[in-house]
Design a protein around this motif. Structure first.
Motif, PDB file in Angstrom:
ATOM      1  N   PHE A   1      65.063 -20.848  88.534  1.00 29.80           N
ATOM      2  CA  PHE A   1      64.418 -20.578  87.259  1.00 29.80           C
ATOM      3  C   PHE A   1      62.993 -20.056  87.463  1.00 29.80           C
ATOM      4  N   GLU A   2      62.396 -20.358  88.611  1.00 30.24           N
ATOM      5  CA  GLU A   2      61.010 -19.962  88.852  1.00 30.24           C
ATOM      6  C   GLU A   2      60.834 -18.440  88.900  1.00 30.24           C
ATOM      7  N   SER A   3      61.753 -17.743  89.556  1.00 29.86           N
ATOM      8  CA  SER A   3      61.582 -16.291  89.690  1.00 29.86           C
ATOM      9  C   SER A   3      61.701 -15.590  88.339  1.00 29.86           C
ATOM     10  N   PHE A   4      62.607 -16.054  87.478  1.00 31.52           N
ATOM     11  CA  PHE A   4      62.753 -15.442  86.157  1.00 31.52           C
ATOM     12  C   PHE A   4      61.543 -15.756  85.283  1.00 31.52           C
ATOM     13  N   LEU A   5      61.061 -16.974  85.390  1.00 33.39           N
ATOM     14  CA  LEU A   5      59.884 -17.380  84.625  1.00 33.39           C
ATOM     15  C   LEU A   5      58.669 -16.569  85.065  1.00 33.39           C
TER      16      LEU A   5
END
Length: 128
Positions: free
Chosen positions: A45-49
């Motif tokens: 989820f970190e890369s999309f965020l």
């Protein structure tokens, strides 16, 4: 981009959602360590965020909508297994991932509690 209280709360909330889901996926991987043919899962989820927030020319409402719309992706690891049964779960790696995720989750909850404690203090001091 001005960072408002609402953006901070939305970021922490999305992080808790992603970390909770990562913990669930990691525990599922550990539980299926002995299942023949099982392929491990991972959560990102970190890369999309981060990609949604990279642009610094956003208003607070745009940033909040991008945070809320950021995806939490569960991916199956299709790597080949060194085991004969086709299972590709690395138990040591999964246990480390679980510990890391638990620490990140506890830290985020602590930060959120601290944030609300500060707000409570400001509100109660403002009444005096």
């Amino acid at each position: 981009m001005e960072i408002s209280n609402n953006i901070i709360l939305n970021l922490m909330n999305k992080s808790l959602d992603g970390l909770w889901l990562r913990q669930q996926a990691t525990m599922e991987n550990i539980a299926n360590y002995s299942t023949p043919g099982y392929k491990s899962k991972s959560v990102d989820f970190e890369s999309f965020l981060k990609s949604n927030l990279d642009s610094l020319n956003q208003t607070a409402s745009e940033a909040n909508s991008k945070i809320k719309s950021s995806s939490i992706i569960i991916e199956e690891n299709g790597d080949q297994s060194m085991r004969l049964d086709g299972n590709n779960v690395d138990l040591e790696k999964e246990n480390l991932q679980l510990a890391k995720t638990q620490l990140q989750y506890m830290y985020t909850v602590t930060e959120m509690n601290s944030y609300f404690s500060k707000l409570k203090s400001v509100i109660s001091e403002g009444k005096k």
